[in-house]
Scaffold this motif. Structure first.
Motif, PDB file in Angstrom:
ATOM      1  N   PHE A   1       0.813  -1.202   0.000  1.00  0.00           N
ATOM      2  CA  PHE A   1       0.000   0.000   0.000  1.00  0.00           C
ATOM      3  C   PHE A   1       0.857   1.266   0.000  1.00  0.00           C
ATOM      4  N   GLU A   2       0.394   2.242  -0.787  1.00  0.00           N
ATOM      5  CA  GLU A   2       0.928   3.604  -0.746  1.00  0.00           C
ATOM      6  C   GLU A   2      -0.230   4.510  -0.336  1.00  0.00           C
TER       7      GLU A   2
ATOM      8  N   GLU B   1      -9.058  13.930   2.907  1.00  0.00           N
ATOM      9  CA  GLU B   1      -9.182  13.013   1.768  1.00  0.00           C
ATOM     10  C   GLU B   1      -7.978  12.076   1.789  1.00  0.00           C
ATOM     11  N   ILE B   2      -8.266  10.794   1.840  1.00  0.00           N
ATOM     12  CA  ILE B   2      -7.212   9.784   1.928  1.00  0.00           C
ATOM     13  C   ILE B   2      -7.235   8.930   0.673  1.00  0.00           C
ATOM     14  N   THR B   3      -6.081   8.765   0.054  1.00  0.00           N
ATOM     15  CA  THR B   3      -5.962   7.907  -1.118  1.00  0.00           C
ATOM     16  C   THR B   3      -5.100   6.697  -0.760  1.00  0.00           C
ATOM     17  N   VAL B   4      -5.540   5.535  -1.204  1.00  0.00           N
ATOM     18  CA  VAL B   4      -4.810   4.290  -0.967  1.00  0.00           C
ATOM     19  C   VAL B   4      -4.604   3.609  -2.313  1.00  0.00           C
ATOM     20  N   ARG B   5      -3.359   3.341  -2.626  1.00  0.00           N
ATOM     21  CA  ARG B   5      -3.024   2.671  -3.900  1.00  0.00           C
ATOM     22  C   ARG B   5      -2.365   1.335  -3.593  1.00  0.00           C
ATOM     23  N   GLN B   6      -2.792   0.285  -4.305  1.00  0.00           N
ATOM     24  CA  GLN B   6      -2.136  -1.018  -4.227  1.00  0.00           C
ATOM     25  C   GLN B   6      -1.031  -1.060  -5.277  1.00  0.00           C
TER      26      GLN B   6
ATOM     27  N   PRO C   1      -2.894 -10.439  -7.348  1.00  0.00           N
ATOM     28  CA  PRO C   1      -4.228  -9.825  -7.408  1.00  0.00           C
ATOM     29  C   PRO C   1      -4.250  -8.435  -6.796  1.00  0.00           C
ATOM     30  N   ARG C   2      -5.269  -7.653  -7.186  1.00  0.00           N
ATOM     31  CA  ARG C   2      -5.615  -6.454  -6.421  1.00  0.00           C
ATOM     32  C   ARG C   2      -6.521  -6.966  -5.299  1.00  0.00           C
ATOM     33  N   PHE C   3      -6.085  -6.867  -4.099  1.00  0.00           N
ATOM     34  CA  PHE C   3      -6.756  -7.517  -2.984  1.00  0.00           C
ATOM     35  C   PHE C   3      -7.979  -6.740  -2.515  1.00  0.00           C
ATOM     36  N   ARG C   4      -8.963  -7.488  -2.039  1.00  0.00           N
ATOM     37  CA  ARG C   4     -10.088  -6.907  -1.300  1.00  0.00           C
ATOM     38  C   ARG C   4      -9.733  -6.994   0.173  1.00  0.00           C
ATOM     39  N   VAL C   5      -9.609  -5.839   0.822  1.00  0.00           N
ATOM     40  CA  VAL C   5      -9.093  -5.813   2.190  1.00  0.00           C
ATOM     41  C   VAL C   5      -9.955  -4.912   3.077  1.00  0.00           C
ATOM     42  N   PRO C   6     -10.731  -5.471   3.986  1.00  0.00           N
ATOM     43  CA  PRO C   6     -11.376  -4.642   5.013  1.00  0.00           C
ATOM     44  C   PRO C   6     -10.322  -4.250   6.056  1.00  0.00           C
TER      45      PRO C   6
ATOM     46  N   VAL D   1     -13.050   0.717   6.449  1.00  0.00           N
ATOM     47  CA  VAL D   1     -13.215   0.835   5.001  1.00  0.00           C
ATOM     48  C   VAL D   1     -12.924  -0.524   4.362  1.00  0.00           C
ATOM     49  N   VAL D   2     -13.286  -0.638   3.107  1.00  0.00           N
ATOM     50  CA  VAL D   2     -12.924  -1.810   2.310  1.00  0.00           C
ATOM     51  C   VAL D   2     -12.159  -1.314   1.092  1.00  0.00           C
ATOM     52  N   ILE D   3     -10.937  -1.762   0.964  1.00  0.00           N
ATOM     53  CA  ILE D   3     -10.124  -1.446  -0.207  1.00  0.00           C
ATOM     54  C   ILE D   3     -10.255  -2.616  -1.171  1.00  0.00           C
ATOM     55  N   ASP D   4     -10.751  -2.356  -2.368  1.00  0.00           N
ATOM     56  CA  ASP D   4     -10.991  -3.452  -3.313  1.00  0.00           C
ATOM     57  C   ASP D   4     -10.635  -3.070  -4.745  1.00  0.00           C
ATOM     58  N   ALA D   5      -9.780  -2.073  -4.891  1.00  0.00           N
ATOM     59  CA  ALA D   5      -9.369  -1.637  -6.224  1.00  0.00           C
ATOM     60  C   ALA D   5      -7.913  -1.197  -6.162  1.00  0.00           C
ATOM     61  N   GLU D   6      -7.345  -0.949  -7.325  1.00  0.00           N
ATOM     62  CA  GLU D   6      -5.956  -0.480  -7.344  1.00  0.00           C
ATOM     63  C   GLU D   6      -5.846   0.893  -6.693  1.00  0.00           C
ATOM     64  N   ASP D   7      -6.818   1.749  -6.929  1.00  0.00           N
ATOM     65  CA  ASP D   7      -6.835   3.079  -6.323  1.00  0.00           C
ATOM     66  C   ASP D   7      -8.159   3.298  -5.608  1.00  0.00           C
ATOM     67  N   SER D   8      -8.098   3.724  -4.375  1.00  0.00           N
ATOM     68  CA  SER D   8      -9.293   4.000  -3.579  1.00  0.00           C
ATOM     69  C   SER D   8      -9.142   5.369  -2.921  1.00  0.00           C
ATOM     70  N   THR D   9     -10.240   6.106  -2.855  1.00  0.00           N
ATOM     71  CA  THR D   9     -10.244   7.423  -2.226  1.00  0.00           C
ATOM     72  C   THR D   9     -11.379   7.484  -1.203  1.00  0.00           C
ATOM     73  N   PHE D  10     -11.064   8.021  -0.026  1.00  0.00           N
ATOM     74  CA  PHE D  10     -12.044   8.133   1.060  1.00  0.00           C
ATOM     75  C   PHE D  10     -12.001   9.568   1.599  1.00  0.00           C
ATOM     76  N   ARG D  11     -13.174  10.075   1.969  1.00  0.00           N
ATOM     77  CA  ARG D  11     -13.281  11.418   2.539  1.00  0.00           C
ATOM     78  C   ARG D  11     -14.016  11.331   3.872  1.00  0.00           C
ATOM     79  N   PHE D  12     -13.402  11.891   4.912  1.00  0.00           N
ATOM     80  CA  PHE D  12     -13.982  11.838   6.245  1.00  0.00           C
ATOM     81  C   PHE D  12     -14.041  13.242   6.836  1.00  0.00           C
ATOM     82  N   PRO D  13     -15.165  13.591   7.461  1.00  0.00           N
ATOM     83  CA  PRO D  13     -15.260  14.919   8.087  1.00  0.00           C
ATOM     84  C   PRO D  13     -14.341  15.020   9.298  1.00  0.00           C
ATOM     85  N   ARG D  14     -13.553  16.082   9.335  1.00  0.00           N
ATOM     86  CA  ARG D  14     -12.674  16.357  10.481  1.00  0.00           C
ATOM     87  C   ARG D  14     -12.691  17.856  10.755  1.00  0.00           C
ATOM     88  N   GLU D  15     -12.399  18.223  11.990  1.00  0.00           N
ATOM     89  CA  GLU D  15     -12.482  19.624  12.372  1.00  0.00           C
ATOM     90  C   GLU D  15     -11.205  20.400  12.098  1.00  0.00           C
TER      91      GLU D  15
END
Length: 319
Positions: free
Chosen positions: A235-236, A249-254, A261-266, A283-297
């Motif tokens: 992971f990067e 905004e968090i990006t995760v690349r396999q 394989p590109r792994f499916r990883v909870p 989260v569940v990462i199940d692609a080569e590139d995944s992006t997640f956005r979470f509210p923070r103060e």
């Protein structure tokens, strides 16, 4: 010889040469406690007694049913570890009572003994000790060339199956399955699997079917990627603060090889952005590139992927 009695009235003994009795007394001190622990966790001890024997075996330990042989040199020098003792005692249930029907499924013996060997120390010494042992297993696996092949694979020489896939990766597969299912369903499934196949043979499909019964969801995706395909995820991870939206905004690349394989990883992403406990997001990462956005103060100080170590992976690269 010396004798201990486990709670289930199983006679647990050790046998050593006179000059090595002091080492044997220390190394086998918790053998009965280990036997009790596995009896409670998995099912009744499958044999009438358990002897731990100093011997001339070529291995560190050889899990003969009810009479485990240990390296004579390891006892003579005092270097035989309690981890080896726990591993071999766990084999009495997995490997001896329940045996893989095909040698290519050796992880059903060695992966189980590796994981349950570590589990004893989670019970006896605490979670930090358990995690240290699992991290050592991860590092040993990553340092090997075995990742290029699946766990279940054909080897013309049977001894080639005594590799880091069968042992360390196999143990990690069980740990990850526990993370996916949760403790109560996972151990319920383990007990059901053992009860169903005790004093018999099984294949990976048999174990998968039992765990699916308990989980009440398909685990085909899990077993296919971890047992029948090679490798592990690398992971990067990057993150950025989006102040106008109040989110991180968090990006995760396999980044593992394309032949894996590109792994499916909870897993959990932990966001630290102040003196308090980090925000934790499942989260569940199940692609080569995944992006997640979470509210923070506020802008985060950093992000940690899988902070509790539930996923077999390469060392994470952060940017």
């Amino acid at each position: 010889p010396a004798s201990q009695e486990a709670d289930g009235c199983v006679d647990v003994t050790w046998w050593a040469f006179p000059e090595d009795v002091g080492n044997a007394r220390r190394i086998f001190a918790r053998a009965a406690d280990m036997t009790d622990y596995y009896s409670r966790l998995i099912g009744p001890f499958p044999y009438e007694k358990l002897a731990n024997v100093q011997s001339g075996t070529r291995f560190g330990g050889m899990e003969n049913s009810s009479a485990i042989f240990y390296t004579g040199q390891g006892l003579a020098t005092g270097t035989l570890s309690e981890g080896t003792v726990a591993h071999e005692i766990a084999h009495q249930w997995f490997g001896d009572s329940v045996t893989e029907a095909l040698w290519s499924h050796l992880w059903l013996s060695e992966g189980f003994a590796t994981y349950f060997g570590a589990l004893y120390f989670e019970e006896a010494e605490g979670v930090a000790d358990f995690r240290r042992r699992m991290e050592e297993n991860r590092q040993r696996y990553l340092a090997s060339d075995d990742a290029a092949r699946p766990v279940v694979a054909y080897y013309p020489q049977l001894f080639d199956l005594l590799n880091r896939n069968s042992y360390q990766k196999g143990g990690w597969v069980l740990h990850m399955l526990r993370g996916v299912m949760g403790d109560e369903p996972f151990f319920k499934g383990i007990r059901r699997y053992y009860e169903r196949f005790a004093h018999g043979t099984a294949l990976t499909a048999d174990f998968q079917a039992v765990m699916e019964e308990v989980h009440e969801h398909s685990l085909e995706w899990f077993f296919q990627q971890w047992i029948f395909e090679p490798g592990y995820p690398e992971f990067e991870v990057g993150h950025r603060w989006v102040p106008e939206d109040g989110v991180v905004e968090i990006t995760v690349r396999q980044t593992q090889p394309a032949t894996w394989p590109r792994f499916r990883v909870p897993l959990v992403l932990a966001v630290q952005d102040g003196p308090g406990p980090p925000g934790r997001y499942e989260v569940v990462i199940d692609a080569e590139d995944s992006t997640f956005r979470f509210p923070r103060e506020r802008a985060p100080d950093g992000v940690v992927l899988d902070p509790d170590g539930w996923v077999l992976k390469g060392d994470v690269r952060y940017r």
